[in-house]
Design a protein around this motif. Structure first.
Motif, PDB file in Angstrom:
ATOM      1  N   ASN A 148      43.451  43.052  46.091  1.00  0.00           N
ATOM      2  CA  ASN A 148      42.950  43.207  44.726  1.00  0.00           C
ATOM      3  C   ASN A 148      44.055  43.256  43.684  1.00  0.00           C
ATOM      4  O   ASN A 148      43.820  43.646  42.541  1.00  0.00           O
ATOM      5  CB  ASN A 148      42.083  44.467  44.629  1.00  0.00           C
ATOM      6  CG  ASN A 148      40.808  44.338  45.443  1.00  0.00           C
ATOM      7  OD1 ASN A 148      40.224  43.242  45.512  1.00  0.00           O
ATOM      8  ND2 ASN A 148      40.378  45.415  46.065  1.00  0.00           N
ATOM      9  N   ASN A 149      45.250  42.848  44.068  1.00  0.00           N
ATOM     10  CA  ASN A 149      46.373  42.820  43.139  1.00  0.00           C
ATOM     11  C   ASN A 149      46.063  41.927  41.935  1.00  0.00           C
ATOM     12  O   ASN A 149      45.369  40.909  42.052  1.00  0.00           O
ATOM     13  CB  ASN A 149      47.597  42.293  43.889  1.00  0.00           C
ATOM     14  CG  ASN A 149      48.829  42.284  43.035  1.00  0.00           C
ATOM     15  OD1 ASN A 149      49.123  41.291  42.385  1.00  0.00           O
ATOM     16  ND2 ASN A 149      49.548  43.379  43.031  1.00  0.00           N
ATOM     17  N   ILE A 150      46.619  42.257  40.788  1.00  0.00           N
ATOM     18  CA  ILE A 150      46.363  41.503  39.564  1.00  0.00           C
ATOM     19  C   ILE A 150      46.776  40.038  39.682  1.00  0.00           C
ATOM     20  O   ILE A 150      46.136  39.147  39.121  1.00  0.00           O
ATOM     21  CB  ILE A 150      47.062  42.158  38.349  1.00  0.00           C
ATOM     22  CG1 ILE A 150      46.695  41.414  37.060  1.00  0.00           C
ATOM     23  CG2 ILE A 150      48.578  42.210  38.547  1.00  0.00           C
ATOM     24  CD1 ILE A 150      47.222  42.073  35.798  1.00  0.00           C
ATOM     25  N   ILE A 151      47.825  39.765  40.453  1.00  0.00           N
ATOM     26  CA  ILE A 151      48.269  38.382  40.580  1.00  0.00           C
ATOM     27  C   ILE A 151      47.203  37.548  41.273  1.00  0.00           C
ATOM     28  O   ILE A 151      46.890  36.429  40.833  1.00  0.00           O
ATOM     29  CB  ILE A 151      49.611  38.301  41.329  1.00  0.00           C
ATOM     30  CG1 ILE A 151      50.700  39.011  40.516  1.00  0.00           C
ATOM     31  CG2 ILE A 151      50.005  36.847  41.598  1.00  0.00           C
ATOM     32  CD1 ILE A 151      52.069  39.024  41.171  1.00  0.00           C
ATOM     33  N   TYR A 152      46.612  38.068  42.337  1.00  0.00           N
ATOM     34  CA  TYR A 152      45.526  37.339  42.999  1.00  0.00           C
ATOM     35  C   TYR A 152      44.329  37.174  42.069  1.00  0.00           C
ATOM     36  O   TYR A 152      43.698  36.117  42.029  1.00  0.00           O
ATOM     37  CB  TYR A 152      45.086  38.072  44.263  1.00  0.00           C
ATOM     38  CG  TYR A 152      46.074  38.049  45.400  1.00  0.00           C
ATOM     39  CD1 TYR A 152      46.722  36.876  45.771  1.00  0.00           C
ATOM     40  CD2 TYR A 152      46.348  39.204  46.123  1.00  0.00           C
ATOM     41  CE1 TYR A 152      47.626  36.860  46.823  1.00  0.00           C
ATOM     42  CE2 TYR A 152      47.245  39.196  47.179  1.00  0.00           C
ATOM     43  CZ  TYR A 152      47.888  38.020  47.531  1.00  0.00           C
ATOM     44  OH  TYR A 152      48.775  38.004  48.573  1.00  0.00           O
ATOM     45  N   ARG A 153      43.994  38.221  41.337  1.00  0.00           N
ATOM     46  CA  ARG A 153      42.829  38.142  40.446  1.00  0.00           C
ATOM     47  C   ARG A 153      42.997  37.036  39.415  1.00  0.00           C
ATOM     48  O   ARG A 153      42.081  36.233  39.168  1.00  0.00           O
ATOM     49  CB  ARG A 153      42.595  39.491  39.762  1.00  0.00           C
ATOM     50  CG  ARG A 153      42.248  40.625  40.717  1.00  0.00           C
ATOM     51  CD  ARG A 153      41.554  41.769  39.989  1.00  0.00           C
ATOM     52  NE  ARG A 153      42.316  42.280  38.864  1.00  0.00           N
ATOM     53  CZ  ARG A 153      43.169  43.311  38.931  1.00  0.00           C
ATOM     54  NH1 ARG A 153      43.390  43.896  40.114  1.00  0.00           N
ATOM     55  NH2 ARG A 153      43.793  43.749  37.864  1.00  0.00           N
ATOM     56  N   GLU A 154      44.174  36.979  38.804  1.00  0.00           N
ATOM     57  CA  GLU A 154      44.400  35.954  37.786  1.00  0.00           C
ATOM     58  C   GLU A 154      44.562  34.572  38.413  1.00  0.00           C
ATOM     59  O   GLU A 154      44.165  33.566  37.825  1.00  0.00           O
ATOM     60  CB  GLU A 154      45.628  36.323  36.958  1.00  0.00           C
ATOM     61  CG  GLU A 154      45.476  37.617  36.169  1.00  0.00           C
ATOM     62  CD  GLU A 154      44.241  37.617  35.276  1.00  0.00           C
ATOM     63  OE1 GLU A 154      43.961  36.562  34.640  1.00  0.00           O
ATOM     64  OE2 GLU A 154      43.538  38.644  35.231  1.00  0.00           O
ATOM     65  N   LEU A 155      45.143  34.517  39.600  1.00  0.00           N
ATOM     66  CA  LEU A 155      45.270  33.244  40.321  1.00  0.00           C
ATOM     67  C   LEU A 155      43.882  32.653  40.575  1.00  0.00           C
ATOM     68  O   LEU A 155      43.650  31.444  40.361  1.00  0.00           O
ATOM     69  CB  LEU A 155      46.012  33.472  41.634  1.00  0.00           C
ATOM     70  CG  LEU A 155      46.239  32.294  42.584  1.00  0.00           C
ATOM     71  CD1 LEU A 155      47.466  32.586  43.473  1.00  0.00           C
ATOM     72  CD2 LEU A 155      45.056  32.007  43.474  1.00  0.00           C
TER      73      LEU A 155
END
Length: 294
Positions: free
Chosen positions: A279-286
């Motif tokens: 649920n890291n922000i990088i995955y979310r935005e990716l």
């Protein structure tokens, strides 16, 4: 703080990565790994049995449609690193419906950055030709990298010549995710040589300023460049903060304003270690970028 301090990171990073890999299989089973695929023919004079390899991570659940593809390029100051330490990224992406590709590439001192960029391009060409066999869609291909790998990912997204050299008339990269990237403007950095120890970077980059510029994504960005996501640690190295902001301004001038996120309190190594958590922000935005560009 000088970039040469990055050379001290691999040992610290290695310990942390080994701890993550040790628990990986227990928490990320919904993916299928196909390991050590050669993306350069063994008959090629440049072939490296170890470095010209990649791993594909695909979701186990079959899909009626081809899935988006993300190629991850590891960091390590252009002198170290290995795809095997980043299985957690491949598995996290696969768990979220992405076909992930984690690559090796040649390293200094055996190779210099132009050869590394060429390796990354050849791996990408291989993906366009073969990823459908693993459920991926070559028309939805994104690149991602941390540190030196972020600089190489930016180069793939902006320097179309890397692909023309291998017969692709169009750059296949639909978007780039840069995680605390290094090397966005090594031409400027190495011209200044303002920090003690900067001469270490002449090992991977050589002594020719024309090569420094040729390997700096800053000078290839155009109004036709794909979208960028940029994530910068709030406590990363000033050299990375500076070059990332400069790259951001360049893209803004071209009408290609990137999504630029500074993560408060994050140092350089934790910027990649945080990718252990799905649920890291990088995955979310990716995932948002992939959905938008699909």
């Amino acid at each position: 703080m000088p970039l040469f301090r990055l050379l001290a990171l691999p040992a610290i990073l290695l310990i942390a990565l080994l701890l993550l890999v040790a628990t990986e299989y227990a928490v990320a089973r919904p993916s299928r790994r196909t390991a050590d695929l050669a993306y350069v023919a063994a008959t090629d004079p440049a072939f490296s049995p170890e470095r010209h390899r990649l791993d594909v991570y695909a979701p186990r659940v079959k899909s009626a449609t081809a899935r988006p593809v993300v190629i991850f390029i590891h960091g390590g100051s252009w002198t170290s690193g290995n795809k095997n330490f980043y299985s957690f990224i491949g598995r996290r992406l696969a768990r979220q419906g992405i076909v992930a590709v984690i690559i090796n590439y040649r390293l200094a001192p055996q190779a210099q950055v132009p050869a590394m960029a060429d390796d990354c391009a050849r791996a990408t060409v291989w993906v366009t030709q073969h990823i459908a066999e693993y459920g991926g869609d070559p028309r939805q291909l994104f690149v991602m990298g941390h540190s030196a790998g972020g600089g190489l990912a930016a180069l793939l997204a902006t320097d179309n010549r890397l692909f023309a050299r291998w017969g692709l008339g169009q750059n296949p990269v639909r978007g780039a995710i840069l995680d605390d990237p290094a090397g966005l403007d090594m031409y400027d950095y190495l011209k200044k040589m303002q920090y003690s120890g900067d001469e270490k970077y002449l090992i991977p980059f050589g002594k020719d300023p024309a090569v420094w510029k040729a390997m700096s994504p800053m000078y290839y960005a155009t109004a036709a460049s794909p979208p960028f996501l940029m994530f910068i640690g709030g406590e990363t190295y000033p050299s990375i903060s500076y070059s990332s902001e400069k790259f951001r301004q360049r893209l803004r001038q071209l009408g290609r304003e990137p999504q630029f996120t500074v993560l408060p309190g994050k140092k350089h190594v934790p910027m990649v270690l945080q990718l252990y958590w799905q649920n890291n922000i990088i995955y979310r935005e990716l995932l948002k970028m992939v959905a938008t560009q699909g």
